[in-house]
Design a protein around this motif. Structure first.
Motif, PDB file in Angstrom:
ATOM      1  N   GLY A   1       1.030  -1.120  -0.180  1.00  0.00           N
ATOM      2  CA  GLY A   1       0.000  -0.055   0.033  1.00  0.00           C
ATOM      3  C   GLY A   1       0.680   1.367  -0.149  1.00  0.00           C
ATOM      4  N   ALA A   2       1.938   1.214   0.734  1.00  0.00           N
ATOM      5  CA  ALA A   2       2.683   2.465   0.794  1.00  0.00           C
ATOM      6  C   ALA A   2       3.456   2.564  -0.622  1.00  0.00           C
ATOM      7  CB  ALA A   2       3.978   2.164   2.046  1.00  0.00           C
ATOM      8  N   MET A   3       4.008   1.541  -1.102  1.00  0.00           N
ATOM      9  CA  MET A   3       4.540   1.648  -2.393  1.00  0.00           C
ATOM     10  C   MET A   3       3.431   2.337  -3.581  1.00  0.00           C
ATOM     11  SD  MET A   3       7.249   1.154  -4.617  1.00  0.00           S
ATOM     12  CE  MET A   3       8.259  -0.053  -3.957  1.00  0.00           C
ATOM     13  N   GLN A   4       2.243   1.681  -3.578  1.00  0.00           N
ATOM     14  CA  GLN A   4       1.253   2.423  -4.425  1.00  0.00           C
ATOM     15  C   GLN A   4       1.074   3.780  -4.201  1.00  0.00           C
ATOM     16  OE1 GLN A   4      -2.106   3.525  -3.673  1.00  0.00           O
ATOM     17  NE2 GLN A   4      -2.012   4.103  -6.039  1.00  0.00           N
ATOM     18  N   GLN A   5       1.011   4.297  -2.866  1.00  0.00           N
ATOM     19  CA  GLN A   5       0.800   5.660  -2.675  1.00  0.00           C
ATOM     20  C   GLN A   5       2.113   6.585  -2.871  1.00  0.00           C
ATOM     21  OE1 GLN A   5      -2.036   7.384  -0.835  1.00  0.00           O
ATOM     22  NE2 GLN A   5      -2.623   5.784  -2.019  1.00  0.00           N
ATOM     23  N   MET A   6       3.140   6.064  -2.666  1.00  0.00           N
ATOM     24  CA  MET A   6       4.399   6.865  -3.169  1.00  0.00           C
ATOM     25  C   MET A   6       4.732   6.820  -4.512  1.00  0.00           C
ATOM     26  SD  MET A   6       6.854   6.181   0.182  1.00  0.00           S
ATOM     27  CE  MET A   6       7.151   4.264  -0.009  1.00  0.00           C
TER      28      MET A   6
END
Length: 268
Positions: free
Chosen positions: A247-252
């Motif tokens: 999820g963090a990778m998608q957001q960043m």
């Protein structure tokens, strides 16, 4: 062939049901492995989410300022996904910000409470997204949203193909088996399919080959840098990934894509 198509439709709907609040049919014979087979449709879900955000922006911008239309679009995408990826970003920030070893980091990431690092990460992510989308030309934003949501989800999926899952059990565990090459190729197809929308906005006569290369470099370089940095960080501290890390990778990477595009747009 009919059976194959029926199964693929099932996997696609499972992906939609898992990653969004969009209603899908109930499957009585569901098996956890089905969810893993649906991972290849993660970027396709991004296309759906991007289209919803693009539609909300397009309609709102007819009667409201761009800044308000962007807020409405963001609210729609957060609602339709249930803040699934934003939650992953916040949990990852809390874990990696407050933990000092793998065990402690994973324990913090599993805590449902929002900590200081998570709150700060969420604020900056949402505020940055708002600022970037507001600064882009209004006619560009609907296309950019579809591309950004699809491509960033492909970036998250590439982590699944590269690293190992590090938790024994969680809601993302059925999704955590390494994706195989045929499924990865399908994901890449859906992840890059909307990119031509970016070039569709301009006549080839208006931009030289150098301009096209500069556009591609501006969009892809920040995404690649963020992907490598985050991949190496979670590899170092966790030895692999968790659902929150995806999820963090998608957001960043979504933010990185918008940032790179804005850098290019400033040269117009």
């Amino acid at each position: 062939m009919i059976s194959f198509l029926r199964n693929e439709r099932r996997y696609m709907l499972l992906a939609v049901g898992f990653f969004t609040r969009i209603p899908v049919p109930m499957f009585g014979d569901f098996h956890p492995d089905d969810l893993n087979r649906s991972a290849k449709y993660f970027p396709l879900v991004g296309i759906f989410v991007g289209l919803i955000g693009a539609g909300a922006f397009a309609f709102a911008s007819k009667v409201l300022p761009q800044s308000i239309a962007v807020l409405i679009s963001m609210a729609m995408t957060v609602y339709i996904t249930g803040a699934f990826h934003e939650d992953g970003l916040a949990d990852s920030a809390d874990g990696l910000g407050g933990g000092w070893d793998t065990e402690r980091i994973l324990a913090i990431m599993q805590d449902s409470r929002l900590g200081t690092y998570g709150a700060i990460a969420l604020f900056f992510a949402l505020f940055t997204k708002y600022q970037l989308l507001t600064a882009l030309p209004a006619y560009f934003v609907p296309f950019v949203l579809v591309i950004g949501h699809a491509f960033s989800r492909l970036c998250a999926l590439l982590i699944m193909a590269d690293l190992e899952y590090v938790r024994e059990s969680s809601k993302a565990k059925p999704l955590a088996t390494k994706i195989k090459m045929p499924g990865l190729l399908v994901a890449v197809l859906f992840g890059v399919a909307p990119i031509p929308l970016l070039y569709w906005n301009f006549s080839p006569a208006l931009l030289s080959a150098k301009d096209w290369l500069w556009l591609s470099a501006c969009c892809l370089t920040p995404v690649a840098l963020v992907w490598v940095w985050w991949r190496n960080k979670i590899k170092h501290w966790l030895g692999g990934y968790t659902g929150d890390c995806l999820g963090a990778m998608q957001q960043m990477t979504e933010l990185a894509f918008y940032l790179g595009l804005l850098v290019w747009a400033q040269q117009l």
